[in-house]
Design an enzyme around this catalytic site. Structure first.
Site, mmCIF file in Angstrom:
data_model
loop_
_atom_site.group_PDB
_atom_site.id
_atom_site.type_symbol
_atom_site.label_atom_id
_atom_site.label_comp_id
_atom_site.label_asym_id
_atom_site.label_seq_id
_atom_site.Cartn_x
_atom_site.Cartn_y
_atom_site.Cartn_z
ATOM 1 N N GLY A 192 -48.758 -21.167 9.592
ATOM 2 C CA GLY A 192 -47.725 -22.151 9.292
ATOM 3 C C GLY A 192 -46.738 -22.386 10.431
ATOM 4 N N GLU A 201 -56.274 -13.611 9.924
ATOM 5 C CA GLU A 201 -55.146 -14.529 10.006
ATOM 6 C C GLU A 201 -53.983 -13.848 10.716
ATOM 7 O OE1 GLU A 201 -55.515 -17.741 6.747
ATOM 8 O OE2 GLU A 201 -54.446 -16.047 5.891
ATOM 9 N N ASN A 209 -56.416 -23.025 1.309
ATOM 10 C CA ASN A 209 -55.466 -22.175 0.595
ATOM 11 C C ASN A 209 -54.218 -23.027 0.381
ATOM 12 O OD1 ASN A 209 -53.688 -20.259 -0.327
ATOM 13 N ND2 ASN A 209 -53.503 -19.166 1.631
ATOM 14 N N LYS A 211 -51.713 -22.467 -1.381
ATOM 15 C CA LYS A 211 -50.471 -21.679 -1.551
ATOM 16 C C LYS A 211 -49.672 -22.225 -2.740
ATOM 17 C CE LYS A 211 -50.658 -20.579 3.302
ATOM 18 N NZ LYS A 211 -49.971 -20.143 4.515
ATOM 19 N N SER A 226 -52.730 -22.064 11.381
ATOM 20 C CA SER A 226 -52.538 -23.365 12.031
ATOM 21 C C SER A 226 -53.841 -23.983 12.534
ATOM 22 C CB SER A 226 -51.510 -23.253 13.161
ATOM 23 O OG SER A 226 -50.268 -22.815 12.657
ATOM 24 N N HIS A 249 -53.687 -11.784 1.207
ATOM 25 C CA HIS A 249 -53.060 -12.721 2.140
ATOM 26 C C HIS A 249 -51.766 -12.105 2.671
ATOM 27 C CE1 HIS A 249 -51.042 -16.219 3.757
ATOM 28 N NE2 HIS A 249 -52.242 -16.761 3.854
ATOM 29 N N GLU A 253 -48.934 -13.254 3.143
ATOM 30 C CA GLU A 253 -47.719 -13.580 2.381
ATOM 31 C C GLU A 253 -47.585 -12.671 1.165
ATOM 32 O OE1 GLU A 253 -48.578 -17.758 2.106
ATOM 33 O OE2 GLU A 253 -48.253 -17.910 4.262
HETATM 34 P P1 PGA Z 1 -51.816 -22.410 7.858
HETATM 35 O O1 PGA Z 1 -52.075 -21.221 6.789
HETATM 36 O O2 PGA Z 1 -53.148 -23.079 8.070
HETATM 37 O O3 PGA Z 1 -50.807 -23.291 7.198
HETATM 38 O O4 PGA Z 1 -51.300 -21.762 9.088
HETATM 39 C C1 PGA Z 1 -53.248 -20.478 6.797
HETATM 40 C C2 PGA Z 1 -53.192 -19.431 5.718
HETATM 41 O O5 PGA Z 1 -52.130 -18.812 5.519
HETATM 42 O O6 PGA Z 1 -54.191 -19.200 4.988
#
Ligand code: PGA
Length: 251
Positions: A174, A168, A9, A11, A214, A96, A98
């Protein structure tokens, strides 16, 4: 046997030329990954057409990160499922955290988006997961169950062949803080039980449930060794082809 999947992903990262180079590097290294692991890259909308030129005919599948909740028409700035399939998309990520947190994505909208995506022949990676406050209040089971049921109760066992779930935990995205393998396995098993209650154990057993938050080459092995973790949805580490492929080599 459930499918093992490692999905990137990206983003809102990389310019189009950078994204094309990253996709080329992923395709080049994908030969190292056993063929039973499905590789997907999820890119910004602007990247889909040129990245499809790179991945078409390879083992790397293409995903969007979102889609509109309407089929077509006067929805300025939105991208429809037919637009996505027309540039070679096979998947879309939906729900997601976000998008839920910053763009008002609701379960109701996700029902509409999932219906449109499946009808257009897209597979859906549906994201669920609790935030830190909910985890500390011990509400993570309730939150994940509600997010899963609110959307998927509107779909059939047949539809579930084209749905992947990504768990998640928001507090791990992140942040460098990964859920422990025990924490992740516990909730993956719970989500599978939730699917079994909706669709029966046989269907639940076939749905791939990915971990996201992460995930990196150094922790993927332990996570992927858990019986209910079928792969990962990868953010930061998907922006480096070596790390992304390193994760895919962790089964
Ligand atoms: P990350 O994000 O691996 O940077 O923690 C995962 C995600 O939001 O899909």
């Amino acid at each position: 046997m459930r499918k093992h999947i490692v999905a990137g992903n990206w983003k809102m990262n990389t310019t189009v030329p950078e994204g094309v180079e990253l996709a080329k590097a992923v395709v080049a290294k994908s030969v190292e990954v056993p063929s039973d692991v499905e590789l997907i890259i999820g890119t910004p909308f602007t990247h889909l057409y040129p990245v499809n030129e790179v991945v078409a005919g390879t083992r790397v599948a293409l995903s969007a990160e979102n889609c509109a909740d309407h089929a077509k028409g006067a929805y300025t700035g939105e991208i429809s499922v037919d637009m996505l399939t027309s540039v070679g998309c096979q998947y879309t990520i939906l729900g997601h955290s976000e998008r839920r947190q910053y763009y008002g994505e609701t379960d109701e909208k996700l029902v509409e988006k999932t219906k449109l995506a499946l009808a257009a022949g897209l597979k859906v990676i549906l994201c669920v997961g609790e935030n830190l406050e909910e985890r500390e209040a011990n509400k993570h089971f309730d939150v994940c169950k509600a997010q899963t049921v609110n959307v998927l109760k509107n779909f059939t066992a047949e539809d579930m062949k084209n749905v992947v779930i990504a768990y998640e935990p928001v507090w791990a995205i992140g942040t460098g803080k990964t859920a422990t393998a025990e924490q992740a396995q516990e909730i993956h098993a719970f989500i599978r039980k939730t699917l079994a209650d909706l669709f029966g154990a046989e269907v639940a057993d076939q749905v791939s449930i990915l971990y996201g938050g992460s995930c990196k080459p150094s922790n993927a092995k332990e996570l992927f060794a858990c019986p209910d973790i079928d792969g990962g949805l990868i953010g930061g580490a998907a922006l480096k082809a070596d790390d992304f492929i390193g994760i895919a080599l962790s089964f």
